[in-house]
Design a protein around this motif. Structure first.
Motif, mmCIF file in Angstrom:
data_model
loop_
_atom_site.group_PDB
_atom_site.id
_atom_site.type_symbol
_atom_site.label_atom_id
_atom_site.label_comp_id
_atom_site.label_asym_id
_atom_site.label_seq_id
_atom_site.Cartn_x
_atom_site.Cartn_y
_atom_site.Cartn_z
ATOM 1 N N HIS A 1 0.815 -1.226 -0.032
ATOM 2 C CA HIS A 1 0.069 -0.103 -0.100
ATOM 3 C C HIS A 1 0.898 1.112 -0.071
ATOM 4 O O HIS A 1 2.029 1.245 0.418
ATOM 5 N N ASN A 2 0.337 2.428 -0.580
ATOM 6 C CA ASN A 2 0.770 3.627 -0.113
ATOM 7 C C ASN A 2 -0.182 4.554 0.565
ATOM 8 O O ASN A 2 -1.217 3.950 0.639
ATOM 9 N N LEU A 3 -0.033 5.712 0.794
ATOM 10 C CA LEU A 3 -0.824 6.929 1.220
ATOM 11 C C LEU A 3 -0.400 8.175 0.508
ATOM 12 O O LEU A 3 0.450 8.595 0.599
ATOM 13 N N VAL A 4 -1.519 8.508 -0.110
ATOM 14 C CA VAL A 4 -1.351 9.634 -0.947
ATOM 15 C C VAL A 4 -2.337 10.961 -0.394
ATOM 16 O O VAL A 4 -3.519 10.563 -0.330
ATOM 17 N N ILE A 5 -1.847 12.078 -0.096
ATOM 18 C CA ILE A 5 -2.774 13.158 0.199
ATOM 19 C C ILE A 5 -3.197 13.997 -0.817
ATOM 20 O O ILE A 5 -2.231 14.422 -1.537
ATOM 21 N N THR A 6 -4.243 14.136 -1.163
ATOM 22 C CA THR A 6 -4.526 14.924 -2.432
ATOM 23 C C THR A 6 -5.166 16.354 -1.940
ATOM 24 O O THR A 6 -5.644 16.410 -0.869
ATOM 25 N N ASP A 7 -5.231 17.265 -3.189
ATOM 26 C CA ASP A 7 -6.048 18.479 -2.860
ATOM 27 C C ASP A 7 -7.741 18.224 -2.621
ATOM 28 O O ASP A 7 -8.063 17.068 -2.824
ATOM 29 N N GLU A 8 -8.290 19.124 -2.193
ATOM 30 C CA GLU A 8 -9.705 18.810 -1.915
ATOM 31 C C GLU A 8 -10.401 18.279 -3.093
ATOM 32 O O GLU A 8 -10.357 18.766 -3.943
ATOM 33 N N GLY A 9 -11.165 17.270 -2.783
ATOM 34 C CA GLY A 9 -12.176 16.698 -3.724
ATOM 35 C C GLY A 9 -11.473 16.051 -5.013
ATOM 36 O O GLY A 9 -11.943 15.823 -5.999
ATOM 37 N N ALA A 10 -9.996 15.817 -4.861
ATOM 38 C CA ALA A 10 -9.220 15.252 -5.921
ATOM 39 C C ALA A 10 -9.117 13.789 -5.912
ATOM 40 O O ALA A 10 -8.242 13.160 -6.755
ATOM 41 N N TYR B 1 -9.293 17.438 3.019
ATOM 42 C CA TYR B 1 -7.958 16.621 2.124
ATOM 43 C C TYR B 1 -8.162 15.096 2.093
ATOM 44 O O TYR B 1 -7.883 14.734 3.210
ATOM 45 N N PRO B 2 -8.558 14.643 0.975
ATOM 46 C CA PRO B 2 -8.549 13.011 0.948
ATOM 47 C C PRO B 2 -7.115 12.629 1.057
ATOM 48 O O PRO B 2 -6.213 13.028 0.599
ATOM 49 N N TYR B 3 -7.009 11.409 1.759
ATOM 50 C CA TYR B 3 -5.823 10.572 1.720
ATOM 51 C C TYR B 3 -6.358 9.246 1.316
ATOM 52 O O TYR B 3 -7.378 8.740 1.139
ATOM 53 N N VAL B 4 -5.609 8.541 0.145
ATOM 54 C CA VAL B 4 -6.016 7.312 -0.753
ATOM 55 C C VAL B 4 -4.762 6.613 -0.906
ATOM 56 O O VAL B 4 -3.689 6.849 -1.028
ATOM 57 N N CYS B 5 -4.867 5.380 -1.084
ATOM 58 C CA CYS B 5 -3.982 4.473 -1.336
ATOM 59 C C CYS B 5 -4.306 4.307 -2.995
ATOM 60 O O CYS B 5 -5.309 3.827 -3.394
ATOM 61 N N THR B 6 -3.224 4.639 -3.656
ATOM 62 C CA THR B 6 -3.156 4.587 -5.216
ATOM 63 C C THR B 6 -2.679 3.230 -5.864
ATOM 64 O O THR B 6 -2.656 3.336 -7.026
ATOM 65 N N TYR B 7 -2.214 2.182 -4.967
ATOM 66 C CA TYR B 7 -1.913 1.175 -5.640
ATOM 67 C C TYR B 7 -2.824 0.572 -6.480
ATOM 68 O O TYR B 7 -4.205 0.776 -6.101
#
Lengths: 508, 371
Positions: B75-84, B137-143
């Protein structure tokens, strides 16, 4: 070992500058996309109320009805004519494979056994649930799935047994003997015959260990020549996911299953030196580059539709869990062993807007009309749920139909004539090679990634064949081919321009 | 080793933006007191989820986020801009060969910070300054494949956690049944009626992994273990709750019994052929559905036995009808002293805890066990 990053040697200032450029680029140009074109159309089939459609198996009965098995234990029949579903059987334990025997009889592989379900009074529901074989162990570990059956040319039935996961233990009450030597490891085989492909011989009513060294063999198929193939999933000892040509008594590389091999009493397989294991193992026919092409390839099927599904008759298609893709495999025998290339038949991740094919493509089955049923699952993994049907719309996609190794490179056979002027030797055909490490660790980076110079490109007079000569062919590498700007005579670009050829052996 | 480093590529971006932001901040309010640094710990756990699906920080706060991967996948963890979040996941899915090279993080201005992809049993720490602009600000796994379900939300607000709505009403966290618990209605979901008689092959407690749970009319149920090939236990009340088992890839879940166990066997096969001291070799062969109930079939030393289990006609209990094909000798049924049930038979002669049946009697007889 740390991953390297493209800018790792730059100064902080240049980071800032490069980053600023990247932001600008990202803002003004969309990533390149391509259409799947009109060749394949994906349609979603409604599933009935109450069914959680985590598809564990699909097959087609003689009368054209679809039989599906689902994680919560249902065996359902779908009649494509009436579009109606009915319950054929229920209460099974995580069924993950089904084979239709007749319109009233199916074989199902569920966790504890291979089971024959028979509707004896033709009321549409199975009355008999007969245990065909349960002669294998269960430790209670949740990861001990069972897959299959695939029927061999002489009627033998093959099932495959998943290893257990170290993220859970074993129960106090087991089925079968417990071998403590099989307990260590990330994925382990503490009961027989975890990590094996098994053969059931109907005449003697016996289940025999057939081949070892598997981790998570979630897909078995026989090809036209009676060869058995199995997929296996990236993880410990698998640098990337694989397709194996499974032959009797061979060992395919995941060591824990060896505790159930003759002559391995009191031997801890994990203590065997990797170079020894490496010489023992049979290499995969095809590697599926992890994260690029696939993460969890699933069930293989052979296109035996006689052209009803497009130009790839006889080739192997494989589902994929993490990406909205169906993979297409082009196999050939080279120096006595099977190897070949893989690309995508359908890739909805590159579609402009809609995502017609879902992820979670766990099971495939061809209908008698030549359409491809695709069943999805997630079950705690990346995926989705439901049933889709893929239809060939009748057009010929611009694709590499066959990729074959030659003494000095590869022959590419296209589905239709290509424009020779788009086969520019300096840029249209680009090769990169790399390999995956065989080791106990989970997965592997792509190792020794290198461009391979193209020395010559020759287009045949019918413009359907392109012979590519390379600077060097080194066995043990994946040769990734990227086609740039190649167009057919009809002006359509190549639909899926990246192919991956696993070069185990050189053409003699 | 992935400890204590984030990707240097976006470090560059982060630092660049940081420098700009710092300049602006310094210019506007050189004396602004910055909030103390905050440490956030998140685990990537089984079932494609972060154990922590949201947290709150102050605008401009220094944050040290530690990601521990205790699951069996990368896994990773990516913080994105709002709504992205969805746009970043879609861009990651299009990366092709660049995916693994770039930690599955697309070159996008919507990506604020990220950890590299970390293997199971490893961790990464991401140090960053929270955005100055309040927001979610969402964070998400982009794997590949994970971003659809594996995400959470960083709330940036001067109000801290007070800015977060109640968890169950939060549209920024995944509506994941694994986390909020599967409702009883959903766990019972089947395309068929679930009133008794009903059966599941499932993982049951105190029995082998190859066990069949059967719920009968009148609220009596039993677990039939196909390894010793006999009833392990029986209970009255409800049937089983499979909701944990149905979650799939998480751990060694088992069904739970709904009701009270009134009978527990020792897990030994109860029948003997001839010699009362020698247990026969028993093979489970399956079952046939009779009015919605399984009639089990098995062999003992090659003799075929059928066993149909129905509710006891009176009281709480089970009635076990045995049919044995052509018994060559006397058959014995052995009950255990530990049995807490009353046991009666339609044929044969009891001697202490052993029922002896002649070959003729053994062709068909019924044992009734009641509480």
């Amino acid at each position: 070992m740390p991953k390297t990053h493209p800018f790792s040697t730059m100064s902080r200032l240049s980071f800032f500058l490069v980053a600023a450029v990247l932001v600008v680029l990202a803002g003004c140009s969309e990533p390149p996309t391509q259409d799947d074109g009109p060749a394949y159309v994906v349609e979603t089939i409604d599933t009935p109320p109450g069914l959680i459609p985590e598809v564990g198996g699909l097959d087609v009965m003689r009368d054209g009805r679809l039989v599906g098995v689902f994680h919560r234990g249902e065996v359902m029949i779908y009649d494509p004519e009436t579009q109606e579903w009915s319950v054929f059987a229920q209460g099974l334990h995580d069924p993950l494979g089904v084979k239709a025997v007749s319109n009233d009889e199916v074989l199902v592989t569920q966790r504890p056994e291979l089971t024959r379900l028979t509707d004896t009074d033709q009321d549409g529901k199975a009355e008999r649930y007969d245990t065909v074989t349960d002669d294998f162990g269960m430790s209670g570990n949740y990861h001990e799935f069972a897959f299959g059956p695939a029927e061999g040319p002489n009627g033998d039935l093959f099932i495959s047994l998943n290893t257990a996961s170290k993220f859970a233990g074993v129960w106090d009450i087991l089925r079968g003997p417990f071998d403590p030597e099989g307990r260590p490891g990330r994925m382990y085989a503490a009961v027989p015959y975890r990590g094996w492909v098994m053969r059931y011989h109907p005449a003697s009513d016996s289940l025999e260990p057939f081949a070892s060294g598997f981790r998570s063999p979630n897909g078995l198929v026989f090809d036209e020549e009676g060869r058995l193939f199995a997929t296996d999933n990236q993880g410990d000892w698998l640098g990337t996911s694989k397709l194996y040509h499974v032959q009797q008594d061979n060992f395919y590389g995941h060591p824990q299953s060896l505790v159930w091999e003759d002559g391995f009493d009191d031997i801890q397989p994990l203590d065997l030196p990797v170079p020894v294991l490496n010489t023992m193992r049979t290499r995969a026919s095809v590697l599926f580059p992890q994260g690029i092409l696939a993460n969890s390839p699933t069930q293989p099927v052979i296109d035996r539709t006689g052209g009803q599904f497009g130009p790839f008759e006889g080739q192997m298609l494989i589902g994929e869990m993490n990406h909205p893709r169906i993979l297409r495999v082009m196999l050939e025998e080279v120096d006595g062993a099977m190897q070949g290339a893989v690309t995508t038949l359908i890739d909805s991740s590159t579609a402009h807007e809609s995502r017609p094919l879902r992820i979670g493509n766990n099971r495939l089955a061809f209908g008698s009309d030549g359409n491809l049923w695709v069943g999805q699952t997630d079950h705690g993994w990346p995926g989705d749920q439901g049933l889709q049907r893929v239809r060939w719309a009748g057009g010929t996609p611009t694709e590499v139909e066959e990729m074959s190794v030659t003494k000095d490179g590869f022959n590419l056979h296209f589905t239709k004539p290509v424009r020779p002027e788009t086969i520019r030797p300096d840029s249209a055909v680009q090769f990169t090679r790399y390999y995956y490490e065989y080791h106990q660790e989970y997965g592997s980076d792509r190792m020794d990634v290198q461009p391979v110079p193209v020395t010559e490109v020759e287009v045949s007079s019918d413009q359907r064949r392109v012979a590519v000569a390379l600077d060097e062919l080194v066995p043990g590498y994946v040769y990734q081919l990227d086609l740039h700007g190649v167009e057919a005579q009809d002006g359509t670009p190549i639909a899926h321009p990246t192919l991956y050829y696993t070069l185990n052996r050189l053409r003699q | 080793m992935f400890n204590a480093h984030s990707s240097e590529r976006l470090w560059g971006l982060g630092l660049g933006i940081l420098a700009l932001g710092l300049l602006l901040v310094l210019r506007e309010s050189p004396d602004a007191a910055s909030p103390p640094p905050k440490t956030i710990e998140i685990q990537a756990v089984a079932g494609l989820q972060y154990d922590r699906v949201r947290f709150a920080v102050q605008p401009g706060q220094e944050v040290e986020l530690r990601l521990d991967n205790v699951s069996s996948l990368a896994h990773n963890l990516v913080i994105t801009d709002e709504g992205a979040r969805e746009a970043v996941v879609a861009a990651a899915n299009r990366m092709g060969a660049e995916g693994p090279e770039q930690e599955y993080v697309p070159d996008s201005g919507d990506v604020l910070h990220f950890t590299p992809v970390i293997a199971p049993d490893s961790s990464a720490t991401l140090a960053f300054t929270a955005p100055e602009a309040a927001g979610v600000y969402p964070y998400v796994c982009t794997y590949p494949g994970h971003g659809v379900v594996m995400y959470g939300a960083m709330y940036v607000s001067p109000d801290g956690e007070a800015a977060m709505p109640p968890l169950e009403e939060d549209p920024h966290v995944p509506p994941d049944s694994l986390r909020v618990g599967t409702s009883a209605a959903a766990s019972a979901a089947h395309p068929y009626p679930t009133s008794p008689p009903i059966m599941y092959r499932t993982f049951m407690p105190n029995s082998s992994p190859a066990t069949i749970a059967v719920g009968l009319e009148g609220g009596v149920s039993y677990a039939f273990d196909t390894v010793p090939v006999t009833i392990r236990y029986a209970w009255s009340g409800g049937f089983v709750d499979n909701s944990e088992v149905f979650k799939g890839h998480v751990a060694n879940q088992r069904a739970t019994i709904e009701g009270d166990v009134f009978y527990r066997s020792d897990g030994q096969f109860p029948l003997r052929i001839g010699d009362p001291g020698r247990p026969p070799n028993v093979e489970f062969e399956g079952y046939r559905m009779v009015e919605g109930r399984p009639e089990f079939r098995y062999t003992m030393d090659g003799l075929t036995v059928r066993e149909l289990i129905t509710p006891a006609p009176e009281g709480t209990g089970l009635q076990r009808k045995f049919q044995i094909e052509e018994p060559p000798q006397d058959i014995r049924f052995v009950r255990r002293a530990a049995d807490s049930v009353r046991v009666e038979a339609t044929a044969g002669t009891w001697a202490a805890d052993t029922l002896r049946l002649s070959p003729e009697e053994a062709r068909e007889f019924t044992i009734t066990m009641t509480k």
